[in-house]
Design an enzyme around this catalytic site. Structure first.
Site, mmCIF file in Angstrom:
data_model
loop_
_atom_site.group_PDB
_atom_site.id
_atom_site.type_symbol
_atom_site.label_atom_id
_atom_site.label_comp_id
_atom_site.label_asym_id
_atom_site.label_seq_id
_atom_site.Cartn_x
_atom_site.Cartn_y
_atom_site.Cartn_z
ATOM 1 N N GLY A 195 0.831 -1.207 0.000
ATOM 2 C CA GLY A 195 0.000 0.000 0.000
ATOM 3 C C GLY A 195 0.862 1.252 0.000
ATOM 4 N N ALA A 196 0.873 1.987 -1.140
ATOM 5 C CA ALA A 196 1.745 3.167 -1.265
ATOM 6 C C ALA A 196 0.944 4.453 -1.079
ATOM 7 C CB ALA A 196 2.444 3.161 -2.629
ATOM 8 N N GLY A 197 0.404 4.641 0.137
ATOM 9 C CA GLY A 197 -0.336 5.871 0.432
ATOM 10 C C GLY A 197 0.443 6.742 1.405
ATOM 11 N N THR A 198 -0.316 7.492 2.199
ATOM 12 C CA THR A 198 0.277 8.434 3.165
ATOM 13 C C THR A 198 1.215 7.720 4.140
ATOM 14 O OG1 THR A 198 -1.777 9.663 2.981
ATOM 15 C CG2 THR A 198 -0.366 10.220 4.830
ATOM 16 N N GLY A 199 0.914 6.473 4.484
ATOM 17 C CA GLY A 199 1.796 5.711 5.363
ATOM 18 C C GLY A 199 2.852 4.926 4.594
ATOM 19 N N SER B 116 1.622 -1.707 -4.613
ATOM 20 C CA SER B 116 0.383 -0.941 -4.469
ATOM 21 C C SER B 116 -0.518 -1.147 -5.679
ATOM 22 C CB SER B 116 0.701 0.543 -4.272
ATOM 23 O OG SER B 116 -0.348 1.172 -3.573
ATOM 24 N N ALA C 76 -2.859 -6.709 -4.231
ATOM 25 C CA ALA C 76 -2.636 -7.963 -3.514
ATOM 26 C C ALA C 76 -3.993 -8.609 -3.291
ATOM 27 C CB ALA C 76 -1.959 -7.697 -2.180
ATOM 28 N N CYS D 278 -13.741 9.436 10.054
ATOM 29 C CA CYS D 278 -12.929 10.496 9.464
ATOM 30 C C CYS D 278 -13.861 11.673 9.175
ATOM 31 C CB CYS D 278 -12.317 9.930 8.182
ATOM 32 S SG CYS D 278 -11.071 10.955 7.434
ATOM 33 N N GLY E 27 -2.707 12.272 9.614
ATOM 34 C CA GLY E 27 -1.399 12.153 8.967
ATOM 35 C C GLY E 27 -0.225 12.051 9.924
ATOM 36 N N CYS F 192 -4.108 18.216 12.733
ATOM 37 C CA CYS F 192 -4.796 18.199 11.446
ATOM 38 C C CYS F 192 -5.108 19.610 10.975
ATOM 39 C CB CYS F 192 -6.082 17.390 11.573
ATOM 40 S SG CYS F 192 -6.749 16.974 9.982
HETATM 41 P P1 FAD Z 1 -3.952 5.487 2.059
HETATM 42 O O1 FAD Z 1 -3.256 6.793 1.991
HETATM 43 O O2 FAD Z 1 -5.354 5.378 1.725
HETATM 44 O O3 FAD Z 1 -3.072 4.415 1.339
HETATM 45 C C1 FAD Z 1 -3.434 3.065 1.175
HETATM 46 C C2 FAD Z 1 -2.822 2.529 -0.100
HETATM 47 O O4 FAD Z 1 -2.932 1.116 -0.143
HETATM 48 C C3 FAD Z 1 -3.503 3.052 -1.361
HETATM 49 O O5 FAD Z 1 -2.530 3.477 -2.273
HETATM 50 C C4 FAD Z 1 -4.274 1.828 -1.884
HETATM 51 O O6 FAD Z 1 -4.455 1.815 -3.278
HETATM 52 C C5 FAD Z 1 -3.357 0.712 -1.431
HETATM 53 N N1 FAD Z 1 -4.031 -0.602 -1.307
HETATM 54 C C6 FAD Z 1 -5.177 -0.887 -0.643
HETATM 55 N N2 FAD Z 1 -5.481 -2.189 -0.775
HETATM 56 C C7 FAD Z 1 -4.511 -2.736 -1.521
HETATM 57 C C8 FAD Z 1 -4.282 -4.064 -2.015
HETATM 58 N N3 FAD Z 1 -5.099 -5.087 -1.746
HETATM 59 N N4 FAD Z 1 -3.180 -4.270 -2.772
HETATM 60 C C9 FAD Z 1 -2.327 -3.257 -3.079
HETATM 61 N N5 FAD Z 1 -2.519 -1.996 -2.641
HETATM 62 C C10 FAD Z 1 -3.586 -1.735 -1.871
HETATM 63 N N6 FAD Z 1 -5.374 13.398 7.676
HETATM 64 C C11 FAD Z 1 -4.709 14.524 8.049
HETATM 65 O O7 FAD Z 1 -3.850 14.448 8.917
HETATM 66 N N7 FAD Z 1 -4.966 15.729 7.480
HETATM 67 C C12 FAD Z 1 -5.888 15.854 6.501
HETATM 68 O O8 FAD Z 1 -6.113 16.957 6.004
HETATM 69 C C13 FAD Z 1 -6.588 14.697 6.062
HETATM 70 N N8 FAD Z 1 -7.507 14.785 5.072
HETATM 71 C C14 FAD Z 1 -8.145 13.662 4.649
HETATM 72 C C15 FAD Z 1 -9.062 13.769 3.619
HETATM 73 C C16 FAD Z 1 -9.756 12.648 3.163
HETATM 74 C C17 FAD Z 1 -10.728 12.784 2.051
HETATM 75 C C18 FAD Z 1 -9.537 11.394 3.785
HETATM 76 C C19 FAD Z 1 -10.291 10.175 3.334
HETATM 77 C C20 FAD Z 1 -8.624 11.283 4.814
HETATM 78 C C21 FAD Z 1 -7.908 12.394 5.266
HETATM 79 N N9 FAD Z 1 -6.968 12.320 6.304
HETATM 80 C C22 FAD Z 1 -6.301 13.466 6.701
HETATM 81 C C23 FAD Z 1 -6.764 11.062 7.051
HETATM 82 C C24 FAD Z 1 -5.531 10.252 6.633
HETATM 83 O O9 FAD Z 1 -4.370 11.047 6.753
HETATM 84 C C25 FAD Z 1 -5.648 9.717 5.202
HETATM 85 O O10 FAD Z 1 -6.758 8.869 5.090
HETATM 86 C C26 FAD Z 1 -4.410 8.944 4.764
HETATM 87 O O11 FAD Z 1 -4.344 8.896 3.356
HETATM 88 C C27 FAD Z 1 -4.351 7.527 5.302
HETATM 89 O O12 FAD Z 1 -3.131 6.949 4.976
HETATM 90 P P2 FAD Z 1 -2.931 5.372 4.816
HETATM 91 O O13 FAD Z 1 -1.507 5.167 4.410
HETATM 92 O O14 FAD Z 1 -3.424 4.675 6.012
HETATM 93 O O15 FAD Z 1 -3.903 4.953 3.625
HETATM 94 O O1 DCQ Z 2 0.821 14.180 7.158
HETATM 95 C C1 DCQ Z 2 0.085 15.153 7.383
HETATM 96 C C2 DCQ Z 2 -1.038 15.425 6.531
HETATM 97 O O2 DCQ Z 2 -1.269 14.641 5.442
HETATM 98 C C3 DCQ Z 2 -1.813 13.390 5.594
HETATM 99 C C4 DCQ Z 2 -1.852 16.503 6.789
HETATM 100 O O3 DCQ Z 2 -2.857 16.762 5.952
HETATM 101 C C5 DCQ Z 2 -2.891 17.982 5.305
HETATM 102 C C6 DCQ Z 2 -1.632 17.351 7.931
HETATM 103 O O4 DCQ Z 2 -2.409 18.283 8.169
HETATM 104 C C7 DCQ Z 2 0.344 16.030 8.511
HETATM 105 C C8 DCQ Z 2 1.578 15.775 9.323
HETATM 106 C C9 DCQ Z 2 -0.502 17.121 8.769
HETATM 107 C C10 DCQ Z 2 -0.232 18.077 9.882
HETATM 108 C C11 DCQ Z 2 0.599 19.223 9.384
HETATM 109 C C12 DCQ Z 2 0.779 20.274 10.431
HETATM 110 C C13 DCQ Z 2 1.740 21.350 9.930
HETATM 111 C C14 DCQ Z 2 1.639 22.620 10.740
HETATM 112 C C15 DCQ Z 2 2.207 22.492 12.117
HETATM 113 C C16 DCQ Z 2 1.725 23.610 13.023
HETATM 114 C C17 DCQ Z 2 0.831 23.051 14.134
HETATM 115 C C18 DCQ Z 2 0.612 24.059 15.235
HETATM 116 C C19 DCQ Z 2 -0.774 24.536 15.283
#
Ligand code: FAD
Ligand code: DCQ
Length: 439
Positions: free
Chosen positions: A8-12, A34, A78, A165, A327, A361
Site C-alpha cells: 500500500g503506497a499511500g500516506t503511510g 500498491s 494484492a 474520518c 497524517g 490536522c
Molecule cells: P492510504 O493513503 O489510503 O493508502 C493506502 C494505499 O494502499 C492506497 O494506495 C491503496 O491503493 C493501497 N491498497 C489498498 N489495498 C490494496 C491491495 N489489496 N493491494 C495493493 N494496494 C492496496 N489526515 C490529516 O492528517 N490531514 C488531513 O487533512 C486529512 N484529510 C483527509 C481527507 C480525506 C478525504 C480522507 C479520506 C482522509 C484524510 N486524512 C487526513 C486522514 C488520513 O491522513 C488519510 O486517510 C491517509 O491517506 C491515510 O493513509 P494510509 O496510508 O493509512 O492509507
Molecule cells: O501528514 C500530514 C497530513 O497529510 C496526511 C496533513 O494533511 C494535510 C496534515 O495536516 C500532517 C503531518 C498534517 C499536519 C501538518 C501540520 C503542519 C503545521 C504544524 C503547526 C501546528 C501548530 C498549530
C-alpha cells in the site's frame, strides 16, 4: 539478506518505504506493492471535489521516484496474504515472498453498510465520496450537474454511521459553501443540510477537541446550513436519504427521508479484503490488530500502520462512530515500526520504539481554515486545541506542496521538519519525547 515488503503506497506506505530503505544497508531488499501506479495526496481530494485542484496537481507516478532510491515497485493489487508461507499473491497471478511485511493498505470504503449508498450505486443522484481522487472527480461532476439545473434540489453533506474520518466532511461542506459564494450561486441552493452520525457538531470522533463544537456550530450556522446530529442513515435511493434520529441514550426518536440533488457522505471504513481475510490478523471489521510497537501479536514478522490498524473508539456514541487516524499520527506509527524492524534485522529486540500517535490536522474552509492538535489522541490530553483563521488555509496549501515534494524526493522526515515539530513540543517517537511525557 532480509526482504521487507510494504503493501500500500499511500500516506503511510510511501514514507515507510523511504525510511526502511534509509535505515537498512544495501544488502537488504525493500519492495513496495500498491494497487495503482500513482500516489495521491489524499488530503487534497476535497479540493478536487470542488474543482479547485485538477487530478494532475495532486497525483504522480511512483516508479521513477522509488527506483532512484533502489526500492522495487510493483503496481498490482494484492489478493491474498499467506502468513504461514510469508507470501503475497498478486492480481496478475505472480507472488512475492517477504521476510517482513508492513501493511499500510488504508481503508476500504464500507458503502455496503448503508444499502444504496456510494457513487457506484447506480442512481441518477447517488451519495458521493471524496475519499479517493477518482471519487472526488465524480463528486465534482455531480456538483456541476446540480449547478446546471435551474431549480436545484437540496445539498446534503455529512457522515454515515460508523464513520471515523469527520474532518473531511466539515471541510467539504465549508469549501462547497465557499465555492457557491465565489460563483454567486449560494442563493440558488434553497436547502443545505449537514447530516452526521456524531452526537454533536465538532465531535470529530474524538469527543471534541478544544472549542471544536462552538467553532464549527458557528461556522455552519453563519452559512445557513441546517444541522442534524445523532443521525443513523439507513438507506439511500435515487436522490433520497433515509435516516433514523436517535437520542443520547441511543433510542430512536424519529425517522425521516431527505431529498437531495447532490450529496457527499463520508462512509464508514473497514479493512481491505486481502488483509481482512488473513486468519486472526484483524478485528471483525478487518482492521489489523497491532501492539504498541505496531507489530501483529499473532504474526511477529507483520507490522502495520495507518488507517488499516485497529484502534478503539475514543468514546461510545449513540450512533456508532470511530476515532480518526490523521497524517502525523500515521507518520509516527511508520517511524516507530521501521526502527523496530531494523532493530530485529540487526539482531536486537523489535520493541524499542513506540509512536506518539499525536493528532494534528489542518482542514481548509475556503478562505479560512480550522486546525486541531490533540496530544495524545486519547483523553486526558496534554494539549487539546482547536483554532481557526486564514493561516490554516495557507498552511494547508503549503503543506500539500511540501508533502508532495518530499514524496517525490524520497525523504520522510527531513531534519528541519523534525526540528520545527520539536520546537512545538511534538515528536514522532516516544523515545524523542521528554522523559516525563513517556508512559
Ligand atoms: P492510504 O493513503 O489510503 O493508502 C493506502 C494505499 O494502499 C492506497 O494506495 C491503496 O491503493 C493501497 N491498497 C489498498 N489495498 C490494496 C491491495 N489489496 N493491494 C495493493 N494496494 C492496496 N489526515 C490529516 O492528517 N490531514 C488531513 O487533512 C486529512 N484529510 C483527509 C481527507 C480525506 C478525504 C480522507 C479520506 C482522509 C484524510 N486524512 C487526513 C486522514 C488520513 O491522513 C488519510 O486517510 C491517509 O491517506 C491515510 O493513509 P494510509 O496510508 O493509512 O492509507
Ligand atoms: O501528514 C500530514 C497530513 O497529510 C496526511 C496533513 O494533511 C494535510 C496534515 O495536516 C500532517 C503531518 C498534517 C499536519 C501538518 C501540520 C503542519 C503545521 C504544524 C503547526 C501546528 C501548530 C498549530
Amino acid at each position: 539478506m532480509a526482504h521487507v515488503v510494504i503493501l500500500g503506497a499511500g500516506t503511510g506506505g510511501m514514507p515507510a518505504a523511504y525510511e526502511m530503505r534509509d535505515l537498512l544497508g544495501p544488502k537488504h531488499e525493500v519492495t513496495l506493492i500498491s494497487e495503482n501506479p500513482y500516489f495521491q495526496f489524499v488530503p487534497s481530494n476535497p479540493w478536487v471535489g470542488v474543482g479547485w485542484r485538477q487530478r494532475e496537481q495532486i497525483v504522480f507516478d511512483i516508479e521513477p521516484h522509488t527506483s532512484r532510491k533502489r526500492i522495487n515497485f510493483i503496481a498490482q493489487r494484492a489478493d491474498r496474504i499467506d502468513p504461514e508461507r510469508n507470501t503475497i499473491d498478486l492480481a496478475n497471478g505472480s507472488s512475492v515472498h517477504y521476510d517482513y511485511l508492513i501493511i499500510t493498505t488504508g481503508p476500504a470504503l464500507a458503502f455496503d453498510a448503508v444499502p444504496g449508498s456510494g457513487p457506484h450505486a447506480g442512481h441518477q443522484k447517488s451519495t458521493h465520496s471524496i475519499c479517493t481522487v477518482d471519487h472526488a472527480e465524480k463528486a465534482y461532476q455531480a456538483y456541476m450537474n446540480l449547478l446546471d439545473s435551474n431549480n436545484p434540489d437540496p445539498i446534503i453533506i455529512g457522515a454515515m454511521p460508523g464513520a471515523s474520518c469527520f474532518g473531511p466532511a466539515y471541510e467539504y461542506a465549508m469549501i462547497v459553501l465557499s465555492d457557491l459564494e465565489k460563483r454567486g450561486a449560494r442563493n440558488k441552493i434553497k436547502e443545505f443540510h449537514f447530516i452526521t452520525s456524531e452526537p454533536y457538531v465538532g465531535h470529530l470522533g474524538l469527543g471534541g477537541v478544544g472549542d471544536s463544537q462552538e467553532i464549527l456550530t458557528r461556522g455552519l450556522g453563519e452559512m445557513g446550513v441546517q444541522v442534524h446530529t445523532n443521525m443513523n442513515t439507513t438507506k439511500v435511493d435515487d436522490g433520497k436519504m433515509f435516516c433514523e434520529h436517535l437520542n443520547e441514550k441511543g433510542e430512536k426518536i424519529g425517522v425521516g427521508t431527505h431529498d437531495f440533488g447532490f450529496s457527499m457522505m463520508l462512509p464508514a471504513f473497514k479493512g481491505v479484503d486481502a488483509v481482512a481475510k488473513v486468519p486472526e490478523l484483524c478485528n471483525p471489521k478487518g482492521f489489523v490488530i497491532v501492539d504498541e510497537h505496531q507489530r501483529s501479536p499473532k504474526y511477529p514478522n507483520i507490522y502495520s500502520a495507518g488507517v488499516c490498524i485497529a484502534i478503539p473508539p475514543v468514546e461510545q456514541t449513540p450512533v456508532p462512530t470511530g476515532a480518526p487516524k490523521t497524517g502525523y499520527m500515521i507518520e509516527s506509527m511508520v517511524t516507530a515500526l521501521v526502527h523496530n524492524i531494523q532493530a530485529e534485522i540487526h539482531g536486537k529486540a523489535p520493541t524499542a520504539e513506540m509512536g506518539t500517535w499525536n493528532a494534528i490536522c489542518l482542514a481548509d474552509m475556503g478562505t479560512s481554515g480550522a486546525a486541531f492538535v490533540a496530544l495524545p489522541q486519547f483523553k486526558p490530553r496534554r494539549v487539546d486545541w482547536f483554532g481557526e483563521g486564514p493561516w490554516v488555509h495557507w498552511s494547508k496549501i503549503a503543506f500539500e506542496k511540501y508533502f508532495l515534494a518530499k514524496m517525490k524526493a524520497g525523504v520522510s522526515e527531513p531534519f528541519y521538519e523534525k526540528l520545527v515539530f520539536q520546537m512545538l513540543g511534538i515528536s514522532r517517537l516516544k523515545s524523542d519525547e521528554p522523559a516525563h511525557l513517556r508512559k
